[in-house]
Design an enzyme around this catalytic site. Sequence first.
Site, mmCIF file in Angstrom:
data_model
loop_
_atom_site.group_PDB
_atom_site.id
_atom_site.type_symbol
_atom_site.label_atom_id
_atom_site.label_comp_id
_atom_site.label_asym_id
_atom_site.label_seq_id
_atom_site.Cartn_x
_atom_site.Cartn_y
_atom_site.Cartn_z
ATOM 1 N N TYR A 136 29.409 47.251 43.023
ATOM 2 C CA TYR A 136 30.320 48.197 42.972
ATOM 3 C C TYR A 136 30.795 50.086 43.420
ATOM 4 O O TYR A 136 30.776 50.044 44.133
ATOM 5 C CB TYR A 136 31.560 48.618 42.078
ATOM 6 C CG TYR A 136 33.010 47.069 41.520
ATOM 7 C CD1 TYR A 136 32.217 45.809 41.765
ATOM 8 C CD2 TYR A 136 33.436 47.342 41.328
ATOM 9 C CE1 TYR A 136 32.918 44.682 41.597
ATOM 10 C CE2 TYR A 136 34.226 46.647 41.217
ATOM 11 C CZ TYR A 136 34.651 45.408 41.321
ATOM 12 O OH TYR A 136 35.607 44.209 41.701
ATOM 13 N N LYS A 186 22.717 35.222 37.233
ATOM 14 C CA LYS A 186 22.782 34.761 39.007
ATOM 15 C C LYS A 186 21.096 34.772 38.813
ATOM 16 O O LYS A 186 20.993 35.495 39.829
ATOM 17 C CB LYS A 186 23.387 34.736 40.061
ATOM 18 C CG LYS A 186 23.188 34.364 41.105
ATOM 19 C CD LYS A 186 23.923 32.775 40.940
ATOM 20 C CE LYS A 186 23.654 31.425 41.997
ATOM 21 N NZ LYS A 186 24.092 30.323 42.026
ATOM 22 N N ASP A 218 28.269 30.842 38.702
ATOM 23 C CA ASP A 218 28.506 29.351 39.254
ATOM 24 C C ASP A 218 28.614 28.592 38.038
ATOM 25 O O ASP A 218 30.519 27.489 37.974
ATOM 26 C CB ASP A 218 27.855 29.042 40.464
ATOM 27 C CG ASP A 218 26.564 28.338 39.900
ATOM 28 O OD1 ASP A 218 26.073 28.912 39.500
ATOM 29 O OD2 ASP A 218 25.626 27.806 40.625
ATOM 30 N N ASP A 242 34.994 40.602 37.349
ATOM 31 C CA ASP A 242 36.339 40.924 38.177
ATOM 32 C C ASP A 242 36.172 39.010 38.358
ATOM 33 O O ASP A 242 37.547 39.254 37.861
ATOM 34 C CB ASP A 242 35.994 41.762 39.309
ATOM 35 C CG ASP A 242 37.311 41.811 40.441
ATOM 36 O OD1 ASP A 242 38.282 41.918 39.245
ATOM 37 O OD2 ASP A 242 36.457 41.511 41.439
ATOM 38 N N ASP A 246 39.591 37.183 35.823
ATOM 39 C CA ASP A 246 40.918 36.753 37.082
ATOM 40 C C ASP A 246 41.052 34.881 36.625
ATOM 41 O O ASP A 246 42.146 34.525 36.437
ATOM 42 C CB ASP A 246 40.887 36.689 38.663
ATOM 43 C CG ASP A 246 41.612 38.237 39.070
ATOM 44 O OD1 ASP A 246 41.057 39.294 38.430
ATOM 45 O OD2 ASP A 246 42.333 38.310 39.886
HETATM 46 C C1 IPM Z 1 40.454 44.988 38.380
HETATM 47 C C2 IPM Z 1 40.461 44.969 39.560
HETATM 48 C C3 IPM Z 1 39.913 46.350 40.300
HETATM 49 C C4 IPM Z 1 38.124 46.183 40.187
HETATM 50 C C5 IPM Z 1 40.132 46.904 42.193
HETATM 51 C C6 IPM Z 1 41.783 47.407 41.635
HETATM 52 C C7 IPM Z 1 39.460 47.885 42.602
HETATM 53 O O1 IPM Z 1 40.959 43.879 40.377
HETATM 54 O O2 IPM Z 1 40.552 45.610 37.546
HETATM 55 O O3 IPM Z 1 39.833 43.654 37.638
HETATM 56 O O4 IPM Z 1 37.345 45.237 41.436
HETATM 57 O O5 IPM Z 1 37.765 46.152 39.368
HETATM 58 MG MG MG Z 2 40.354 42.240 39.378
#
Ligand code: IPM
Ligand code: MG
Length: 348
Positions: A136, A186, A218, A242, A246
């Site tokens: 990042y 990884k 993975d 990240d 999700d």
């Molecule tokens: C999160 C989001 C952010 C990230 C984006 C909006 C930059 O996806 O907080 O998970 O990638 O960290």
């Molecule tokens: Mg995110």
Amino acid sequence: MLIALFPGDGIGPEIVAQAKRVLDALAIDGLTYEEGLVGGAAYKAVGHPLPPATLDLAKRADAILFGAVGDPDCDSLERHLRPEQAILGLRKELGLFSNLRPAKVFPELADASALKHEVASAIDLLIVRETNGDVYFGEKGMRKTPEGLREGYDIMSYNEEQVRKIAHQGFQAARARRGKLCSVDKANVLETSQLWRDVVIEVSADYPDVALSHMYVDNAAMQLVRNPGQFDVIVTGNMFGDILSDQASMCVGSIGMLASATLNDSNQGLYEPIHGSAPDIAGQGKANPLATVLSAGMMLRYSLGLPEQADRIEAAVAKALADGARSFDLGGTMSTVEMGDAVLAALA
Ligand code: IPM
Ligand code: MG
């Protein structure tokens, strides 16, 4: 105590408004609020996604309640002007490196999960994601190869101090929970991950009471779907965290339910739902505000030292769900405001 409110883009203003109603209903003495512009909303108003006034407010505040950033209108801007730079800039400028993303199934929602009921019901995990380093924040750019082809690059790196700091966070979190820490990397391919694994093992000497394991990312993605109940605390880097967070959100039912805290060394924190700005449903009253409401609860717990009030928020969300409150993402038809109403009714 000063709370900075940064609603941001898309559904951000709608969901932060509901979290603010819940905070107001708790009638906590001595809380003051100031609102700031972030993301595409800030770019459109003053030409920068993280204006100096916003950064200044963030630094003065005891805690930040953040909605979401991201706006398709801004997708072709130069990268440093894009909405996402607001959250990345805040994490970096305030040293917010320890991102805590709990994922737990509310019993009423186990059927909303993409997983089988018995698999989903067992989920009670915490992802500890590093948010100041990794690919990042490395050097990035566009260049030409010797053959004249366009080439994009983003350098991934971690230094040992960064890994040590987040490893301690992971071990301490595990110690306060069920005593199991899984470090995700990884290391079979990446040097960054080899250093990560070596340092996590070094730090583990301080935590003989925590059972440490390692998993390639993975495999971790696969295990999160196959048997997520095996995880207690997962500690991982910025990029892997990240993605896995999700994924964890859909395992518990909806991305509209997951809260997060991002802390620095002085326990100043930024609190936000893990989901994005959802421009496709913005302004329609369809967003689920519960992840933001739960983030406000984490704020009371971690930055403001008000655990009883945090418990009240969590109990109210659980009761609202038990009483049948369901937004669109949970298969229901309740609007953002009606979901807020349901939490307020449960608080009372
Ligand atoms: C999160 C989001 C952010 C990230 C984006 C909006 C930059 O996806 O907080 O998970 O990638 O960290
Ligand atoms: Mg995110």
